[in-house]
Design a protein around this motif. Structure first.
Motif, PDB file in Angstrom:
ATOM      1  N   GLN A  83       0.789  -1.318   0.026  1.00 50.96           N
ATOM      2  CA  GLN A  83       0.120   0.020  -0.064  1.00 50.96           C
ATOM      3  C   GLN A  83       0.946   1.363   0.015  1.00 50.96           C
ATOM      4  OE1 GLN A  83      -2.486  -0.511   3.249  1.00 50.96           O
ATOM      5  NE2 GLN A  83      -4.190  -1.164   2.065  1.00 50.96           N
ATOM      6  N   GLU A  84       2.157   1.229   0.490  1.00 54.70           N
ATOM      7  CA  GLU A  84       2.813   2.327   0.834  1.00 54.70           C
ATOM      8  C   GLU A  84       3.782   2.631  -0.564  1.00 54.70           C
ATOM      9  OE1 GLU A  84       3.957   0.668   4.129  1.00 54.70           O
ATOM     10  OE2 GLU A  84       1.733   0.825   4.581  1.00 54.70           O
ATOM     11  N   GLU A  85       3.883   1.575  -1.443  1.00 55.19           N
ATOM     12  CA  GLU A  85       4.621   1.861  -2.455  1.00 55.19           C
ATOM     13  C   GLU A  85       4.019   2.919  -3.292  1.00 55.19           C
ATOM     14  OE1 GLU A  85       7.665   0.236  -3.241  1.00 55.19           O
ATOM     15  OE2 GLU A  85       7.852   0.405  -0.966  1.00 55.19           O
ATOM     16  N   HIS A  86       5.044   3.735  -4.087  1.00 54.65           N
ATOM     17  CA  HIS A  86       4.405   4.670  -5.024  1.00 54.65           C
ATOM     18  C   HIS A  86       4.975   4.605  -6.396  1.00 54.65           C
ATOM     19  CE1 HIS A  86       2.794   6.590  -1.467  1.00 54.65           C
ATOM     20  NE2 HIS A  86       4.042   6.527  -0.757  1.00 54.65           N
ATOM     21  N   GLY A  87       4.755   3.333  -6.874  1.00 51.29           N
ATOM     22  CA  GLY A  87       5.108   2.899  -8.249  1.00 51.29           C
ATOM     23  C   GLY A  87       6.760   2.796  -8.439  1.00 51.29           C
ATOM     24  N   ARG A  88       7.536   2.908  -7.290  1.00 48.07           N
ATOM     25  CA  ARG A  88       8.884   2.694  -7.483  1.00 48.07           C
ATOM     26  C   ARG A  88       9.202   1.458  -7.457  1.00 48.07           C
ATOM     27  NH1 ARG A  88      11.755   5.351  -3.007  1.00 48.07           N
ATOM     28  NH2 ARG A  88      13.700   4.458  -3.993  1.00 48.07           N
ATOM     29  N   SER A  89      10.497   0.966  -8.413  1.00 47.63           N
ATOM     30  CA  SER A  89      10.660  -0.555  -8.746  1.00 47.63           C
ATOM     31  C   SER A  89      12.310  -0.530  -8.544  1.00 47.63           C
ATOM     32  CB  SER A  89      10.150  -0.581 -10.032  1.00 47.63           C
ATOM     33  OG  SER A  89      10.276  -2.231  -9.763  1.00 47.63           O
ATOM     34  N   GLY A  90      12.553  -1.564  -8.778  1.00 51.14           N
ATOM     35  CA  GLY A  90      14.033  -1.811  -8.742  1.00 51.14           C
ATOM     36  C   GLY A  90      14.723  -2.095  -7.434  1.00 51.14           C
ATOM     37  N   PRO A  91      16.019  -2.734  -7.193  1.00 53.89           N
ATOM     38  CA  PRO A  91      16.483  -2.891  -6.004  1.00 53.89           C
ATOM     39  C   PRO A  91      16.688  -1.811  -5.075  1.00 53.89           C
ATOM     40  CG  PRO A  91      17.987  -3.804  -7.829  1.00 53.89           C
ATOM     41  CD  PRO A  91      16.692  -2.792  -8.551  1.00 53.89           C
ATOM     42  N   ASN A  92      16.750  -2.192  -3.838  1.00 52.11           N
ATOM     43  CA  ASN A  92      16.942  -1.177  -2.900  1.00 52.11           C
ATOM     44  C   ASN A  92      17.739  -1.814  -1.925  1.00 52.11           C
ATOM     45  OD1 ASN A  92      15.020  -2.387  -1.567  1.00 52.11           O
ATOM     46  ND2 ASN A  92      13.450  -1.075  -1.999  1.00 52.11           N
ATOM     47  N   ARG A  93      17.974  -1.161  -0.930  1.00 47.11           N
ATOM     48  CA  ARG A  93      18.692  -1.660   0.435  1.00 47.11           C
ATOM     49  C   ARG A  93      18.409  -3.271   1.013  1.00 47.11           C
ATOM     50  NH1 ARG A  93      21.638   1.796   4.998  1.00 47.11           N
ATOM     51  NH2 ARG A  93      20.338   0.710   6.265  1.00 47.11           N
ATOM     52  N   ARG A  94      17.005  -2.698   1.201  1.00 42.37           N
ATOM     53  CA  ARG A  94      16.222  -4.120   1.799  1.00 42.37           C
ATOM     54  C   ARG A  94      16.340  -5.322   0.983  1.00 42.37           C
ATOM     55  NH1 ARG A  94      11.049  -5.554   1.145  1.00 42.37           N
ATOM     56  NH2 ARG A  94      10.019  -6.831   2.872  1.00 42.37           N
ATOM     57  N   SER A  95      15.891  -5.071  -0.491  1.00 42.13           N
ATOM     58  CA  SER A  95      15.714  -6.033  -1.290  1.00 42.13           C
ATOM     59  C   SER A  95      17.152  -6.876  -1.546  1.00 42.13           C
ATOM     60  CB  SER A  95      14.855  -5.854  -2.703  1.00 42.13           C
ATOM     61  OG  SER A  95      16.094  -4.897  -3.375  1.00 42.13           O
ATOM     62  N   ILE A  96      18.123  -6.069  -1.690  1.00 37.93           N
ATOM     63  CA  ILE A  96      19.510  -6.469  -1.714  1.00 37.93           C
ATOM     64  C   ILE A  96      20.013  -7.571  -0.549  1.00 37.93           C
ATOM     65  CG2 ILE A  96      22.091  -5.986  -1.668  1.00 37.93           C
ATOM     66  CD1 ILE A  96      21.134  -3.498  -3.469  1.00 37.93           C
ATOM     67  N   GLU A  97      19.531  -6.913   0.659  1.00 37.44           N
ATOM     68  CA  GLU A  97      19.767  -7.724   1.987  1.00 37.44           C
ATOM     69  C   GLU A  97      19.066  -9.083   1.546  1.00 37.44           C
ATOM     70  OE1 GLU A  97      18.335  -6.371   5.639  1.00 37.44           O
ATOM     71  OE2 GLU A  97      18.174  -8.350   5.878  1.00 37.44           O
ATOM     72  N   ILE A  98      17.825  -8.977   1.558  1.00 38.90           N
ATOM     73  CA  ILE A  98      17.098 -10.315   1.348  1.00 38.90           C
ATOM     74  C   ILE A  98      17.497 -11.004   0.384  1.00 38.90           C
ATOM     75  CG2 ILE A  98      14.689 -11.223   1.039  1.00 38.90           C
ATOM     76  CD1 ILE A  98      13.514  -8.540   2.198  1.00 38.90           C
ATOM     77  N   SER A  99      18.064 -10.530  -0.778  1.00 40.27           N
ATOM     78  CA  SER A  99      18.424 -11.470  -1.953  1.00 40.27           C
ATOM     79  C   SER A  99      19.580 -12.181  -1.479  1.00 40.27           C
ATOM     80  CB  SER A  99      18.826 -10.834  -3.007  1.00 40.27           C
ATOM     81  OG  SER A  99      17.617  -9.842  -3.505  1.00 40.27           O
ATOM     82  N   LYS A 100      20.420 -11.314  -0.573  1.00 38.50           N
ATOM     83  CA  LYS A 100      21.595 -12.033   0.072  1.00 38.50           C
ATOM     84  C   LYS A 100      21.513 -13.244   0.991  1.00 38.50           C
ATOM     85  CE  LYS A 100      26.283 -10.423   1.726  1.00 38.50           C
ATOM     86  NZ  LYS A 100      26.305 -11.335   2.848  1.00 38.50           N
ATOM     87  N   VAL A 101      20.760 -12.922   1.719  1.00 38.89           N
ATOM     88  CA  VAL A 101      20.413 -13.867   2.795  1.00 38.89           C
ATOM     89  C   VAL A 101      19.693 -15.297   2.048  1.00 38.89           C
ATOM     90  CG1 VAL A 101      20.470 -12.376   5.036  1.00 38.89           C
ATOM     91  CG2 VAL A 101      18.135 -13.153   3.659  1.00 38.89           C
ATOM     92  N   ALA A 102      18.821 -14.971   1.145  1.00 37.98           N
ATOM     93  CA  ALA A 102      18.125 -16.159   0.409  1.00 37.98           C
ATOM     94  C   ALA A 102      19.205 -17.000  -0.561  1.00 37.98           C
ATOM     95  CB  ALA A 102      17.122 -15.510  -0.727  1.00 37.98           C
ATOM     96  N   LYS A 103      20.247 -16.165  -0.833  1.00 40.86           N
ATOM     97  CA  LYS A 103      21.289 -16.818  -1.723  1.00 40.86           C
ATOM     98  C   LYS A 103      22.151 -17.647  -0.820  1.00 40.86           C
ATOM     99  CE  LYS A 103      26.090 -15.582  -3.195  1.00 40.86           C
ATOM    100  NZ  LYS A 103      26.108 -16.356  -4.674  1.00 40.86           N
ATOM    101  N   HIS A 104      22.240 -17.444   0.505  1.00 42.65           N
ATOM    102  CA  HIS A 104      23.017 -18.299   1.418  1.00 42.65           C
ATOM    103  C   HIS A 104      22.051 -19.686   1.927  1.00 42.65           C
ATOM    104  CE1 HIS A 104      26.333 -15.980   1.717  1.00 42.65           C
ATOM    105  NE2 HIS A 104      25.817 -14.988   2.253  1.00 42.65           N
ATOM    106  N   VAL A 105      20.716 -19.546   1.908  1.00 39.07           N
ATOM    107  CA  VAL A 105      19.630 -20.358   2.433  1.00 39.07           C
ATOM    108  C   VAL A 105      19.913 -21.589   1.214  1.00 39.07           C
ATOM    109  CG1 VAL A 105      17.365 -20.994   2.419  1.00 39.07           C
ATOM    110  CG2 VAL A 105      18.189 -19.111   3.756  1.00 39.07           C
ATOM    111  N   PHE A 106      19.815 -20.886  -0.011  1.00 41.80           N
ATOM    112  CA  PHE A 106      19.730 -22.089  -1.073  1.00 41.80           C
ATOM    113  C   PHE A 106      21.033 -22.629  -1.264  1.00 41.80           C
ATOM    114  CE2 PHE A 106      16.185 -19.229  -2.690  1.00 41.80           C
ATOM    115  CZ  PHE A 106      15.157 -20.010  -2.083  1.00 41.80           C
ATOM    116  N   GLU A 107      22.159 -21.863  -1.317  1.00 43.42           N
ATOM    117  CA  GLU A 107      23.462 -22.538  -1.340  1.00 43.42           C
ATOM    118  C   GLU A 107      23.805 -23.657  -0.171  1.00 43.42           C
ATOM    119  OE1 GLU A 107      26.536 -18.751  -2.579  1.00 43.42           O
ATOM    120  OE2 GLU A 107      26.120 -19.255  -0.411  1.00 43.42           O
TER     121      GLU A 107
END
Ligand code: CDP
Length: 249
Positions: A83-107
């Motif tokens: 609800q709070e997003e205003h049409g902004r897309s693309g990676p940000n600090r939060r999504s980069i962090e979550i991608s990094k921890v997910a990478k370690h999980v799958f590895e």
């Protein structure tokens, strides 16, 4: 306007759940034709789509790891997902962090040494969010990996627990995540009992953490059952299609 005092009353949460209850969870495997593996996780109001490509050649070649596959995990929220997003897309600090921890999980779950010098991509796209999207995304990614036929030590299961006042509850929604006192997303391998991810937002005592662990390990079994059922249904659909193809020849 929801307030913290509304979150837990007479043993019930705002949406009527008890402390141990999960939100309604539906997992569908094999939802995309072009990806090698895919899964859609609908968990409460969360909708997360995961797609897997690979193992494929690493380009440029010098980035390849000779003894094993590299996992490339990408978590991203669609601009229309919250609800709070205003049409902004693309990676940000939060999504980069979550991608990094997910990478370690799958590895730590994929048998990476079976695929030397390759790369496996796991994409997690949050289409709609309502708290707990990282655990929903990793749960979806795990099913997509299995749907792609990639061997895993076990299916990783993500689930969170957290404190609302003095009440420890499982599977927090967005109100509980934002207004509650603390939350702890975790990813485990139910078969071996290993913990692949444990994050914490807020403060928890040693006893709280121990209680959260117990609740998550118990609740994870329900998530795992849905993952397995989704894969079983996907295999059955594929087998039926293959049979149909043979009959038509
Ligand atoms: O989703 P998860 O609980 O893993 O991560 P969070 O950072 O604790 O975010 C909690 C919730 O806040 C998300 O599930 C979304 O519903 C919302 N959120 C959002 O709408 N937009 C963001 N940029 C970040 C969070």
């Amino acid at each position: 306007m929801v307030e913290k005092a509304d979150l837990f009353k007479n043993g019930k949460r705002l949406d009527g759940r008890g402390p141990m209850d999960l939100r309604p969870l539906k997992i569908t495997a094999g939802v995309l034709d072009r990806a090698q593996g895919s899964a859609l996780v609908e968990w409460g109001r969360n909708k997360v789509l995961a797609a897997v490509y690979g193992p494929h050649e690493v380009l440029p070649k010098h980035l390849a790891d000779p003894p094993k596959a590299i996992i490339n995990a990408r978590y991203i929220m669609a601009p229309f997902s919250g609800q709070e997003e205003h049409g902004r897309s693309g990676p940000n600090r939060r999504s980069i962090e979550i991608s990094k921890v997910a990478k370690h999980v799958f590895e730590n779950a994929v048998l990476v040494d079976q695929f030397p010098k390759t790369m496996i991509d796991v994409h997690m796209e949050v289409l709609q969010s309502d708290g707990g999207t990282r655990v929903a995304g990793i749960t979806a990614g795990a099913v997509a990996l299995a749907d792609a036929g990639i061997p895993l030590r076990d299916l990783p299961v993500g689930l969170s627990a957290g404190l609302i006042g003095e009440h420890m509850v499982l599977d927090l929604d967005k109100y509980e995540d934002n207004l509650g006192d603390s939350d702890m997303p975790m990813v485990i391998l139910p078969r071996t009992g290993e913990i692949l991810l444990s994050q914490m937002d807020g403060m928890l005592s040693r006893d709280d953490i121990s209680k959260a662990f117990d609740m998550i390990f118990q609740g994870a079994q329900k998530v795992r059952d849905k993952q397995i059922e989704a894969l079983r249904q996907s295999y059955e659909r594929m087998a039926a299609q293959a049979q149909q193809g043979e009959n038509n020849q």
